[in-house]
Design an enzyme around this catalytic site. Structure first.
Site, mmCIF file in Angstrom:
data_model
loop_
_atom_site.group_PDB
_atom_site.id
_atom_site.type_symbol
_atom_site.label_atom_id
_atom_site.label_comp_id
_atom_site.label_asym_id
_atom_site.label_seq_id
_atom_site.Cartn_x
_atom_site.Cartn_y
_atom_site.Cartn_z
ATOM 1 N N GLU A 50 0.802 -1.221 0.000
ATOM 2 C CA GLU A 50 0.000 0.000 0.000
ATOM 3 C C GLU A 50 0.837 1.274 0.000
ATOM 4 O OE1 GLU A 50 -3.648 0.182 0.152
ATOM 5 O OE2 GLU A 50 -3.439 -1.869 -0.550
ATOM 6 N N HIS A 94 -5.053 2.043 6.765
ATOM 7 C CA HIS A 94 -3.620 2.274 6.611
ATOM 8 C C HIS A 94 -3.074 2.778 7.934
ATOM 9 C CE1 HIS A 94 -4.525 3.031 2.119
ATOM 10 N NE2 HIS A 94 -3.944 1.848 2.233
ATOM 11 N N CYS A 137 -2.893 11.777 3.093
ATOM 12 C CA CYS A 137 -3.207 10.844 2.001
ATOM 13 C C CYS A 137 -2.886 11.442 0.640
ATOM 14 C CB CYS A 137 -4.695 10.467 2.032
ATOM 15 S SG CYS A 137 -5.128 9.233 3.273
#
Length: 447
Positions: free
Chosen positions: A175, A246, A367
């Site tokens: 990720e 996350h 992000c």
């Protein structure tokens, strides 16, 4: 020690920004599924956040949106005819795949890649591994185009190594930088690379939500980057089950400071001890931990206090936390943030930015950016057309106002006119950012 600075490369939010709810475990994405989005407002909010960082003196770059709808993906599924016919057939016969093909998720550049700066790499180059994002269909479509964007921004192979993504299999689910934190005394000094994983490759997983990063993927990235002083830590299962998809939803770090929630790691004491051992002889880590009593996990997730940007403003000794306005609007997270700023600790200031359109899809300020530590020579070797200036900010703002809709629902994604609009926007953007001929698949098909 060589002088270096931490730059940010933000994903430019694409014209198909919508609330399709495609990401299990991302509570904001699921909560707002089906509501109308505002792509124009979204991209302008992102651009304003970029400009704010550039105005603070940090190098700021723009990563272009990906081509959406992803017609080549739909053709690989057997849909034929003109591009508009392919899109129409996909929405009729396979709407879940059509929705994935339209997702603007590449805007979240923290998932674009994992980065190892030259100070930590054995060959003295900056290394990038684009994330395969294997866990979610819509995100698994990104890594090849992400590599093209990174190649365009960091073109000098003597200074930069842009790898292919890891094999796109569940055992190596990766990720990107959303599960990576680099700690150091100074950006140009050797540092400690903290890589956080949720499950092991062959581990049966029965959690409420997916554990998206495997330990083995993190280990593979350390090997291919030859990254010095790695620390691998397990993400808290309780955090994953609570909606922490996350690690950057509950943890952020900069320089020698790690700021995290009590539930960020499965074994907090062991993680801190491993970081201290790795940092021995380099620096003394500073740990700023927030208890669940002060900030329950649900509030940490909804406010995105830890998905803030922790930065060093040039000329300032203490760090600044750039939070979303949602942090300010939540009484508990606001109290935590203000106590940080009022303390004598390493975080000396808290500021707030409006990225509400991104937040409603589950992505905060952190992000939207990929952090890249660059020396002066490496900074000079980047693509200047992709570096944000006042002029580029103005040009992109005008560009977005011309091409982006101010309202978009899931049903609008099937509109064939939207295909023309997005391609027109991206074709013009190619020239603005100096991306070269055939950057996007539709451009190569027309060549």
């Amino acid at each position: 020690m060589i002088s270096a600075i931490e730059a940010n490369a933000d994903g430019l939010i694409g014209p198909t920004h919508s609330y399709a709810g495609l990401s299990p475990g991302n509570l904001a994405s699921s909560l707002n599924k089906g509501e109308a989005s505002n792509p124009r407002s979204a991209v302008l909010q992102g651009l304003d956040k970029m400009k704010r960082l550039a105005d603070l003196g940090l190098p700021q770059f723009v990563l272009p949106p990906h081509e959406r709808p992803d017609i080549p993906f739909l053709r690989r599924l057997g849909f034929t005819g003109s591009d508009k016919t392919v899109l129409a057939k996909a929405w009729r016969d396979a709407p879940a795949f059509a929705a994935a093909a339209c997702s603007a998720s590449p805007m979240w550049a923290a998932n674009a890649a994992t980065v190892t700066p030259s100070a930590d790499a054995a060959d003295g180059r900056v290394h990038f591994t684009p994330a395969n994002l294997h866990t979610n269909l819509h995100r698994s479509l990104e890594h090849a185009q992400t590599k093209r964007a990174l190649d365009a921004l960091f073109p000098d192979a003597r200074r930069f190594a842009v790898h292919d993504a890891l094999p796109a299999v569940a055992h190596l689910a990766d990720e990107g930088a959303a599960n990576h934190v680099r700690l150091c005394a100074e950006h140009g000094a050797r540092g400690v690379n903290l890589l956080v994983w949720g499950r092991e490759a062959f581990e049966p997983w029965d959690g409420r939500f997916p554990a998206r990063q495997t330990r083995e993927a993190s280990e593979a990235i350390v090997r291919r980057h030859e990254a010095g002083r790695p620390v691998l830590a397990q993400q808290s299962r309780a955090a994953i089950d609570g909606g922490t998809f996350h690690n950057d939803v509950v943890c952020v770090g900069a320089l020698d400071t790690l700021f995290f929630h009590e539930l960020a790691f499965e074994d907090t004491d062991a993680t801190k001890a491993a970081i201290r051992r790795a940092a021995d002889g380099l620096f003394e880590p500073k740990f700023v931990e927030v208890s669940a009593a002060d900030l329950p996990l649900a509030d940490a997730i909804s406010s995105y206090l830890f998905n803030s940007m922790l930065i060093q403003i040039p000329g300032e000794d203490r760090l600044t936390l750039i939070c979303p306005t949602e942090t300010r609007d939540n009484a508990r997270s606001h109290a935590v943030a203000e106590r940080l700023a009022a303390s004598n600790g390493p975080i000396g200031r808290v500021e707030y930015v409006d990225v509400r359109q991104s937040m409603r899809n589950g992505g905060g300020p952190a992000c939207l950016r990929l952090r890249v530590v660059l020396t002066d020579d490496e900074l000079a070797a980047t693509n200047p057309s992709m570096r944000l200036t006042d002029e580029l900010h103005g040009t992109l703002s005008i560009w977005a106002a011309r091409w982006y809709r101010d309202s978009l629902t899931a049903s609008d994604l099937a509109d064939p006119a939207l295909l023309d609009e997005t391609r027109g926007a991206l074709d013009e953007l190619t020239g603005i950012l100096g991306l070269g001929d055939g950057f996007y698949p539709f451009q190569r098909a027309l060549a």
